[in-house]
Design a protein around this motif. Structure first.
Motif, PDB file in Angstrom:
ATOM      1  N   ASP A 102       0.829  -1.209   0.000  1.00 24.12           N
ATOM      2  CA  ASP A 102       0.000   0.000   0.000  1.00 24.12           C
ATOM      3  C   ASP A 102       0.862   1.256   0.000  1.00 24.12           C
ATOM      4  OD1 ASP A 102      -2.162  -1.655   0.086  1.00 24.12           O
ATOM      5  OD2 ASP A 102      -2.473  -1.464   2.260  1.00 24.12           O
ATOM      6  N   VAL A 103       1.966   1.186   0.734  1.00 21.22           N
ATOM      7  CA  VAL A 103       2.878   2.331   0.781  1.00 21.22           C
ATOM      8  C   VAL A 103       3.433   2.599  -0.621  1.00 21.22           C
ATOM      9  CG1 VAL A 103       5.091   3.160   1.680  1.00 21.22           C
ATOM     10  CG2 VAL A 103       3.516   1.922   3.190  1.00 21.22           C
ATOM     11  N   ARG A 104       3.812   1.536  -1.314  1.00 20.30           N
ATOM     12  CA  ARG A 104       4.412   1.698  -2.652  1.00 20.30           C
ATOM     13  C   ARG A 104       3.403   2.161  -3.683  1.00 20.30           C
ATOM     14  NH1 ARG A 104       7.981  -3.515  -1.604  1.00 20.30           N
ATOM     15  NH2 ARG A 104       9.287  -2.486  -0.053  1.00 20.30           N
ATOM     16  N   ARG A 105       2.146   1.879  -3.416  1.00 22.99           N
ATOM     17  CA  ARG A 105       1.112   2.377  -4.324  1.00 22.99           C
ATOM     18  C   ARG A 105       0.908   3.875  -4.093  1.00 22.99           C
ATOM     19  NH1 ARG A 105      -4.483  -0.214  -3.484  1.00 22.99           N
ATOM     20  NH2 ARG A 105      -3.142  -2.021  -3.451  1.00 22.99           N
ATOM     21  N   LYS A 106       0.986   4.284  -2.845  1.00 18.71           N
ATOM     22  CA  LYS A 106       0.746   5.678  -2.491  1.00 18.71           C
ATOM     23  C   LYS A 106       1.921   6.572  -2.908  1.00 18.71           C
ATOM     24  CE  LYS A 106      -1.513   6.056   1.534  1.00 18.71           C
ATOM     25  NZ  LYS A 106      -1.592   6.148   3.018  1.00 18.71           N
ATOM     26  N   ARG A 143      -2.362   5.405  -9.434  1.00 21.19           N
ATOM     27  CA  ARG A 143      -2.965   6.563  -8.760  1.00 21.19           C
ATOM     28  C   ARG A 143      -2.271   6.889  -7.432  1.00 21.19           C
ATOM     29  NH1 ARG A 143      -8.033   4.031 -10.833  1.00 21.19           N
ATOM     30  NH2 ARG A 143      -8.584   5.270 -12.657  1.00 21.19           N
ATOM     31  N   PRO A 144      -0.961   7.125  -7.503  1.00 22.55           N
ATOM     32  CA  PRO A 144      -0.228   7.452  -6.276  1.00 22.55           C
ATOM     33  C   PRO A 144      -0.548   8.879  -5.827  1.00 22.55           C
ATOM     34  CG  PRO A 144       1.221   7.730  -8.147  1.00 22.55           C
ATOM     35  CD  PRO A 144      -0.084   7.206  -8.694  1.00 22.55           C
ATOM     36  N   LYS A 145      -0.203   9.176  -4.602  1.00 23.59           N
ATOM     37  CA  LYS A 145      -0.411  10.507  -4.059  1.00 23.59           C
ATOM     38  C   LYS A 145       0.851  11.350  -4.277  1.00 23.59           C
ATOM     39  CE  LYS A 145      -2.046  12.137   0.422  1.00 23.59           C
ATOM     40  NZ  LYS A 145      -2.552  11.681   1.724  1.00 23.59           N
TER      41      LYS A 145
END
Ligand code: ADP
Ligand code: MG
Length: 303
Positions: A83-87, A165-167
């Protein structure tokens, strides 16, 4: 008030620890990045830039210190690094080396598909990412990534990360090895990602010329440490220190400072070619006997 998205505290990292080849790459690095910033991390080769940004999304684990993403300590038990790597999306240096699918669309689809999205959601993510990086879907989706120009390949690689769709978007030396035109192309794209699409951006670079124009903040690294951190104008005031660590200031800053030293009444804190033109133009026009259209009483007529 803007909120902090990434914060690192007292980070230390040593490669090949405990061997004769051990190399300390980060020394007590503390830094926080707020939502909406466009931060440039700059430093000469080997100063620790890539090591630092690979801690932002948990690709590297610190020997000591903490990494927080959206306030959460990512190395705490139970945190899903996925999840961190996606964000926090990371575009590596020479990202085109990681293009391997037969078409642009399937390459961009790789990460969202891996995340387990359904086919139509993957397709939506790909179309959206291509739109964001200005690659026309009809024209490029089915083409082989290998037949594109250098700038287009990098857009595909950036789209592949955006499709998650990262932040936050981290770009490690995104203009490395490109000719001036490709560099302009990619830098313009990054600026648009920030200004028009609202991404928080961390741009790693070793070129002052590249970052001076649009970063809001420069973080200067040297030998595994952060040695300066502030708005470009304030950082460039420390010219001699920057020269000492092999960075210097943009050429145009040096030129304007030299003109000021020679007694011309120009500002000494110019950091872009655009600002230099603004400062120089009135004198040049006066010297040539011309005036700017907008300086004449009828300047606006007819437009
Ligand atoms: P930069 O991105 O600023 O060029 P790096 O973070 O890549 O710097 O490297 C910082 C230091 O760590 C350098 O001395 C480099 O040689 C060393 N280093 C980087 N990656 C590795 C690695 N995988 N193994 C061993 N040493 C490394
Ligand atoms: Mg690097």
């Amino acid at each position: 008030m803007s909120s902090t998205v990434i914060e690192v505290r007292d980070l230390c990292h040593t490669y090949m620890r405990g061997t004769p080849l051990a190399r300390q790459a980060l020394r007590d690095v503390t830094l926080s990045i707020a939502e909406g910033e466009l931060v440039a991390i700059i430093g000469r080769t080997g100063s620790g830039k890539s090591t630092l940004v690979q801690h932002f999304n948990g690709l590297l684990k610190p020997d000591s210190g903490h990494v927080f993403v959206d306030g959460q300590d990512i190395w705490q038990k139970g945190v899903a690094l996925r999840d961190v790597r996606r964000k926090v999306g990371l575009v590596f240096q020479y990202p085109e080396h990681q293009l391997f699918e037969e078409s642009v669309a399937s390459d961009i689809a790789f990460a969202p598909r891996n995340m387990g999205l359904a086919d139509n959601a993957v397709d939506d993510a790909v179309r959206e990412a291509m739109r964001i990086v200005d690659l026309n879907y009809e024209e490029f989706a089915e083409r082989s990534p290998f037949e594109l120009s250098g700038g287009q390949k990098r857009r595909v690689a950036i789209a592949g990360v955006i499709a998650m769709r990262p932040k936050v978007l981290i770009l490690d030396e995104p203009t490395a090895g490109m000719d001036p035109r490709g560099r302009e192309d990619v830098l313009g794209e990054i600026q648009a990602l920030h200004d028009e699409h609202g991404y928080t951006i961390v741009l790693v670079s070793h070129s002052m010329e590249d970052v001076a124009r649009f970063a809001n903040r420069l973080v200067v690294m040297e030998d595994g440490r952060i040695v300066m951190d502030g708005p470009p104008r304030n950082v460039f005031e420390r010219r001699d220190e920057l020269v000492e660590i092999g960075l210097g200031v943009p050429q145009v800053t040096d030129l304007m400072a030299e003109l000021a030293r020679r007694g011309y009444g120009f500002p000494t804190d110019v950091i872009t070619v655009g600002e230099a033109s603004e400062a120089l133009l009135p004198s040049l026009l006066a010297a040539s006997g011309l005036a700017r259209e907008s300086d004449t009483p009828c300047g606006g007529v007819g437009r």
